[in-house]
Each structure stands twice: as C-alpha cells, then as structure tokens.
Design an enzyme around this catalytic site. Structure first.
Site, PDB file in Angstrom:
ATOM      1  N   THR A 125      16.360  36.979 -21.200  1.00 42.38           N
ATOM      2  CA  THR A 125      16.596  38.477 -20.349  1.00 42.38           C
ATOM      3  C   THR A 125      15.916  39.321 -20.613  1.00 42.38           C
ATOM      4  OG1 THR A 125      18.340  39.130 -21.544  1.00 42.38           O
ATOM      5  CG2 THR A 125      19.094  37.596 -19.852  1.00 42.38           C
TER       6      THR A 125
ATOM      7  N   SER B 174      24.542  42.908 -23.498  1.00 36.98           N
ATOM      8  CA  SER B 174      25.181  43.490 -24.642  1.00 36.98           C
ATOM      9  C   SER B 174      25.157  45.096 -24.818  1.00 36.98           C
ATOM     10  CB  SER B 174      24.643  42.964 -26.137  1.00 36.98           C
ATOM     11  OG  SER B 174      23.430  43.600 -26.189  1.00 36.98           O
TER      12      SER B 174
ATOM     13  N   THR C 173      32.955  41.333 -31.058  1.00 35.78           N
ATOM     14  CA  THR C 173      32.859  42.670 -31.305  1.00 35.78           C
ATOM     15  C   THR C 173      34.170  43.346 -31.481  1.00 35.78           C
ATOM     16  OG1 THR C 173      32.288  44.745 -30.380  1.00 35.78           O
ATOM     17  CG2 THR C 173      32.670  42.971 -28.989  1.00 35.78           C
ATOM     18  N   ASP C 174      34.219  44.492 -32.509  1.00 35.16           N
ATOM     19  CA  ASP C 174      35.270  45.291 -32.729  1.00 35.16           C
ATOM     20  C   ASP C 174      35.487  46.151 -31.317  1.00 35.16           C
ATOM     21  OD1 ASP C 174      33.190  47.060 -32.506  1.00 35.16           O
ATOM     22  OD2 ASP C 174      33.620  47.994 -34.711  1.00 35.16           O
ATOM     23  N   GLU C 175      34.671  46.011 -30.409  1.00 30.10           N
ATOM     24  CA  GLU C 175      34.980  47.147 -29.284  1.00 30.10           C
ATOM     25  C   GLU C 175      36.360  46.357 -28.518  1.00 30.10           C
ATOM     26  OE1 GLU C 175      31.766  48.676 -26.915  1.00 30.10           O
ATOM     27  OE2 GLU C 175      30.442  48.358 -28.737  1.00 30.10           O
TER      28      GLU C 175
ATOM     29  N   TYR D 178      31.730  46.008 -20.508  1.00 34.27           N
ATOM     30  CA  TYR D 178      31.266  45.041 -21.852  1.00 34.27           C
ATOM     31  C   TYR D 178      32.531  44.762 -22.350  1.00 34.27           C
ATOM     32  CZ  TYR D 178      29.537  44.081 -26.193  1.00 34.27           C
ATOM     33  OH  TYR D 178      29.164  43.393 -27.743  1.00 34.27           O
ATOM     34  N   SER D 179      33.112  45.562 -22.977  1.00 32.61           N
ATOM     35  CA  SER D 179      34.133  44.979 -24.057  1.00 32.61           C
ATOM     36  C   SER D 179      35.188  44.478 -23.211  1.00 32.61           C
ATOM     37  CB  SER D 179      34.758  46.279 -25.027  1.00 32.61           C
ATOM     38  OG  SER D 179      35.381  47.162 -23.800  1.00 32.61           O
TER      39      SER D 179
ATOM     40  N   LYS E 260      33.850  40.934 -23.052  1.00 27.74           N
ATOM     41  CA  LYS E 260      33.931  40.290 -24.395  1.00 27.74           C
ATOM     42  C   LYS E 260      35.495  39.802 -24.855  1.00 27.74           C
ATOM     43  CE  LYS E 260      31.149  39.392 -27.152  1.00 27.74           C
ATOM     44  NZ  LYS E 260      30.061  38.676 -27.487  1.00 27.74           N
TER      45      LYS E 260
ATOM     46  N   LYS F 204      19.364  50.582 -28.016  1.00 32.75           N
ATOM     47  CA  LYS F 204      20.561  50.842 -28.876  1.00 32.75           C
ATOM     48  C   LYS F 204      20.060  52.028 -29.882  1.00 32.75           C
ATOM     49  CE  LYS F 204      22.560  47.327 -27.087  1.00 32.75           C
ATOM     50  NZ  LYS F 204      22.698  45.912 -27.551  1.00 32.75           N
TER      51      LYS F 204
ATOM     52  N   PRO G  72      18.291  61.604 -27.395  1.00 38.12           N
ATOM     53  CA  PRO G  72      19.355  62.104 -26.486  1.00 38.12           C
ATOM     54  C   PRO G  72      20.417  61.597 -27.223  1.00 38.12           C
ATOM     55  CG  PRO G  72      18.274  60.324 -25.745  1.00 38.12           C
ATOM     56  CD  PRO G  72      17.314  60.906 -26.635  1.00 38.12           C
ATOM     57  N   VAL G  73      21.654  62.679 -27.343  1.00 38.93           N
ATOM     58  CA  VAL G  73      22.796  62.121 -27.874  1.00 38.93           C
ATOM     59  C   VAL G  73      24.005  62.547 -26.959  1.00 38.93           C
ATOM     60  CG1 VAL G  73      24.551  62.782 -29.834  1.00 38.93           C
ATOM     61  CG2 VAL G  73      21.884  62.724 -30.383  1.00 38.93           C
TER      62      VAL G  73
HETATM   63  P1  NAD Z   1      20.975  41.194 -27.701  1.00 42.59           P
HETATM   64  O1  NAD Z   1      21.325  42.013 -26.230  1.00 42.59           O
HETATM   65  O2  NAD Z   1      19.946  41.924 -28.545  1.00 42.59           O
HETATM   66  O3  NAD Z   1      20.609  39.729 -27.383  1.00 42.59           O
HETATM   67  C1  NAD Z   1      21.331  38.907 -26.466  1.00 42.59           C
HETATM   68  C2  NAD Z   1      20.480  37.639 -26.184  1.00 42.59           C
HETATM   69  O4  NAD Z   1      21.206  36.867 -25.279  1.00 42.59           O
HETATM   70  C3  NAD Z   1      19.004  37.731 -25.722  1.00 42.59           C
HETATM   71  O5  NAD Z   1      18.017  37.136 -26.419  1.00 42.59           O
HETATM   72  C4  NAD Z   1      19.218  37.376 -24.122  1.00 42.59           C
HETATM   73  O6  NAD Z   1      17.902  36.834 -23.604  1.00 42.59           O
HETATM   74  C5  NAD Z   1      20.275  36.370 -24.388  1.00 42.59           C
HETATM   75  N1  NAD Z   1      21.095  36.021 -23.113  1.00 42.59           N
HETATM   76  C6  NAD Z   1      21.718  36.919 -22.333  1.00 42.59           C
HETATM   77  N2  NAD Z   1      22.162  36.268 -21.015  1.00 42.59           N
HETATM   78  C7  NAD Z   1      21.983  35.079 -21.327  1.00 42.59           C
HETATM   79  C8  NAD Z   1      22.357  33.813 -20.776  1.00 42.59           C
HETATM   80  N3  NAD Z   1      23.106  34.046 -19.461  1.00 42.59           N
HETATM   81  N4  NAD Z   1      22.119  32.739 -21.113  1.00 42.59           N
HETATM   82  C9  NAD Z   1      21.474  32.371 -22.190  1.00 42.59           C
HETATM   83  N5  NAD Z   1      20.864  33.760 -23.081  1.00 42.59           N
HETATM   84  C10 NAD Z   1      21.286  34.941 -22.663  1.00 42.59           C
HETATM   85  O7  NAD Z   1      22.546  41.096 -28.229  1.00 42.59           O
HETATM   86  P2  NAD Z   1      22.928  41.433 -29.695  1.00 42.59           P
HETATM   87  O8  NAD Z   1      23.047  42.893 -30.375  1.00 42.59           O
HETATM   88  O9  NAD Z   1      21.920  40.634 -30.674  1.00 42.59           O
HETATM   89  O10 NAD Z   1      24.363  40.767 -29.656  1.00 42.59           O
HETATM   90  C11 NAD Z   1      24.567  39.287 -29.979  1.00 42.59           C
HETATM   91  C12 NAD Z   1      26.040  39.175 -29.713  1.00 42.59           C
HETATM   92  O11 NAD Z   1      26.757  39.979 -30.919  1.00 42.59           O
HETATM   93  C13 NAD Z   1      26.790  39.503 -28.436  1.00 42.59           C
HETATM   94  O12 NAD Z   1      27.599  38.487 -28.271  1.00 42.59           O
HETATM   95  C14 NAD Z   1      27.344  40.805 -28.749  1.00 42.59           C
HETATM   96  O13 NAD Z   1      28.366  40.999 -28.026  1.00 42.59           O
HETATM   97  C15 NAD Z   1      27.858  40.583 -30.226  1.00 42.59           C
HETATM   98  N6  NAD Z   1      27.738  41.797 -31.187  1.00 42.59           N
HETATM   99  C16 NAD Z   1      26.849  42.553 -31.075  1.00 42.59           C
HETATM  100  C17 NAD Z   1      26.919  43.877 -31.873  1.00 42.59           C
HETATM  101  C18 NAD Z   1      25.914  44.802 -32.267  1.00 42.59           C
HETATM  102  O14 NAD Z   1      25.857  45.817 -32.715  1.00 42.59           O
HETATM  103  N7  NAD Z   1      24.700  44.741 -31.582  1.00 42.59           N
HETATM  104  C19 NAD Z   1      28.226  44.254 -32.638  1.00 42.59           C
HETATM  105  C20 NAD Z   1      29.242  43.140 -32.661  1.00 42.59           C
HETATM  106  C21 NAD Z   1      29.097  41.962 -31.896  1.00 42.59           C
END
Ligand code: NAD
Length: 343
Positions: free
Chosen positions: A40, A89, A129-131, A157-158, A161, A196, A212-213
């Site tokens: 994506t 995410s 996620t903690d969310e 989102y949360s 999840k 992010k 931007p905050v």
């Molecule tokens: P990200 O958005 O950077 O990466 C998501 C990846 O998933 C991308 O490579 C995207 O191409 C792929 N993807 C999305 N939809 C898809 C689909 N339908 N089929 C196949 N691939 C798909 O996200 P991230 O920050 O690396 O987060 C990864 C995981 O960790 C998520 O599940 C998120 O909920 C969880 N998480 C993230 C954080 C954080 O701080 N970033 C914290 C806790 C948990």
C-alpha cells in the site's frame, strides 16, 4: 521446532515489519523468512533492498484479504509461523476513511487465521497496539494498562485492531489455534513512514517547514525503539504461551510537544517552527503500558534508552534522505496538503 523454521511476516515492507525481517534474518540465520505485503502507500520495496538477495528471504506481493492467494501461498510454502504486522496503521487516515481499516485489519486477519487452520501452523502471532485499551487521564500517572485492562477504543483504527484481537482470541479458544497477541506502545526508529510524529517532525524541521502539533501538544505517549519491539516478539514466538496476551512498553512516557522540542534541539532549529493545529477528533490523552508480565515471564527488557534511540533515529533520517524524499513526493504530499493545509 526451532531449527529451519519458515516464518511468514505480513506487512514486512512497512516500518516495524521490515525492522523485524532484518532482526530475524540476523538473529536466526537458519530461518526462512517470507515477507507477504500488498505494498500500500505505507509499504516500500526499497526498504527491503539489502535483503532481497539473501537466500533465506523471499518477498511475495499479496493482499491479506485475498483468500485464494493466501491459501495458495500457504499450500506451497507450508509455513511454521505467521507474524501479522499487515495493517492500515494511521489513526488520522482511519478518521477520514474507516472502511479499509475494517477490511484489512479485521477481515485480513481472519483470512490469515483461516489459512493457518486449513494448513496447520505452530504459531499465529498478532501484532497489536496499546491503543486498544483507550486512554488514561493525564492527572493519574499511577495508572497503567495491564493485559486484563478492558478494551475501550476511541478511533476507527484502534477499534479495528481491538476487533482483530477479539477474533484472534476466539480462534484460539474455538479452533485451538496456537495464537499469541502482543500490544505495544508507540514505536520509533528507521524506516517509519513520514506521516507519523517523529519522522514527520524530523523531515519538516530539516526543510525549515512549520511543525504541526495537535491541540496543546500535551498528549502523552510511551515510546519504544523499534528493535526492542522486534526482540520482544521473537521472545514471544520462542517462549510465549499460546492463548496469552503480552504488553510491550518502554516506561518512557513523553508529551508530544516535548518530543518536537527535542527534535528541534538536536537539529538546532527554533521552536518558532512549532504551530499548534486543531486537535485530532477523539484524541487520546495518555497511553501507558505496564510491561511487567513480559519482563517476569520472558525476561524481556527494553535495551535502548530514549536519548540514544532518538539520536540514532535522527541520524538515520539524515543519512537516508533518498528514502524519505522519494516517499514525501507525489501522492503523499497531496494527502499531507489535504490533512494539514497547503504549505
Ligand atoms: P506501516 O503502516 O508502516 O506498515 C504496514 C504494512 O502493511 C505496509 O507495508 C503495507 O503495505 C502493509 N499492508 C497494509 N494493508 C495490507 C494488506 N491488505 N495486505 C498486505 N499488506 C498490507 O505500519 P507499522 O507502523 O509498521 O505497524 C505494523 C503493525 O504494528 C500494525 O499492525 C500496527 O497496528 C502495529 N503497531 C504499530 C505501532 C507503531 O507505533 N507504529 C505500535 C503498536 C502496534
């Protein structure tokens, strides 16, 4: 069962998934790692360029919602373990368009688990996620999220999840699927998509653009260096108990505004770049994880102090401008302009 394991990492072209791929290839040279990602806007093949030639690594472009494609892959590869990072995410995007969050984060997770049931698996691990716990008040620093804290979500989102977490629990209980779930706090580090907070502020500060905050900027998040998260997941795969949830957090709570100021300090940029913008709808005030369980049961502790991790991260963005400059051109810039107004 730890020799020559075949691990499918979904979402491995994204931020945490790619860091996990690098970590696993290095830590377990006898494992085979298959990255499944639909690429994506958040997935980037250039992130994986250094491992593309590794004989223990394979990339498969596939959508986790594609039941036929996923079943075919499982039939051909017969993986031992699936670690599901694939997700939509970004909270802001979920407020604009919730539907794709429900499709990928909920339906996609169930397709993967159905494939695990059909073809057999030693472990399905859900990266959560903690969310999912909602938020805590700012004036109660004594309160933390525990694994049995009720799910109480705020954003689409949360909620998506949390729905996936409930489904994972249900597949464990109803179908005896060997599942584990980890709920981690905010990650930072290399290869994080520039929408992010931390990478957004770094790249905009470098370009002397406004920072931007949201609202007063006092919203508190618990920050963990991405490699510490990857280590925790590896430990859960090795020693975690099926059916269990593990919270992962760094006990490193910081207000958003303080993070932005720290980035300004490191980059020698003035605070006058900071611009308070209308708060995010339903913005959670404070997240704080209690990581006692994973510490006591699996011996995990975060190893990277925030002051070191943030320096490393800023340096990485300085050394890898090509990576994020490509990303912030084109589609992403249009999205940014829509969200925060034109520069
Ligand atoms: P990200 O958005 O950077 O990466 C998501 C990846 O998933 C991308 O490579 C995207 O191409 C792929 N993807 C999305 N939809 C898809 C689909 N339908 N089929 C196949 N691939 C798909 O996200 P991230 O920050 O690396 O987060 C990864 C995981 O960790 C998520 O599940 C998120 O909920 C969880 N998480 C993230 C954080 C954080 O701080 N970033 C914290 C806790 C948990």
């Amino acid at each position: 069962w730890r020799i020559n394991m075949k691990v499918i990492v979904t979402g491995g072209a994204g931020f945490i998934g790619s860091n996990f791929v690098f970590y696993m290839l290095k830590k377990h040279p006898d494992y085979e790692i298959i990255c499944l990602d639909s690429l994506t806007y958040a997935g980037n093949l250039s992130t994986l360029k250094d491992v593309m030639d590794n004989p223990n690594f394979k990339f498969v472009k596939l959508d986790i919602r594609d039941r036929e494609g996923v079943y075919k892959l499982f039939e051909e590869e017969k993986p031992d373990v699936v670690v599901n990072f694939a997700a939509e995410s970004h909270v802001d995007r979920s407020i604009e368009n919730p539907e794709i969050f429900l499709e990928t984060n909920i339906i996609g997770t169930s397709v993967l688990m159905d494939a695990c049931r059909k073809y057999g698996i030693k472990r399905f691990h859900q990266v959560s996620t903690d969310e999912v716990y909602g938020d805590l008040p700012l004036d109660r620093p004594d309160l933390f999220f525990h694994e049995d804290t009720p799910l109480h979500t705020s954003s689409p989102y949360s909620s998506s999840k949390a729905s996936a977490d409930l489904l994972v629990g249900a597949y464990g209980r109803t179908f005896n699927l060997p599942v584990t779930i980890s709920r981690c706090s905010n990650n930072y580090g290399p290869y994080q998509f520039p929408e992010k907070l931390i990478p957004l502020m770094i790249q905009r500060a470098l370009n002397n653009e406004k920072l931007p905050v949201y609202g007063d900027g006092k919203n508190v998040r618990d920050w963990l260096y991405v490699e510490d998260h990857c280590k925790a997941i590896d430990l859960i795969l090795e020693n975690g108990k099926p059916g269990e949830v593990y919270n992962i957090g760094g006990h490193n709570e910081m207000a958003n505004i303080d993070i932005v100021k720290l980035i300004c300090d490191y980059l020698d940029k003035p605070y006058s770049l900071i611009e308070h913008v209308t708060d995010r709808k339903g913005h959670d005030r404070r997240y704080a994880i209690d990581p006692e369980k994973i510490h006591n049961e699996l011996g995990w502790l975060p190893e990277t102090m925030f002051k070191d991790g943030i320096k490393k991260t800023i340096q990485w963005y300085l050394d890898n401008k090509d990576w994020w400059e490509n990303i912030i051109s084109g589609d992403y810039q249009n999205y940014y302009d829509e969200m925060y107004g034109k520069k």
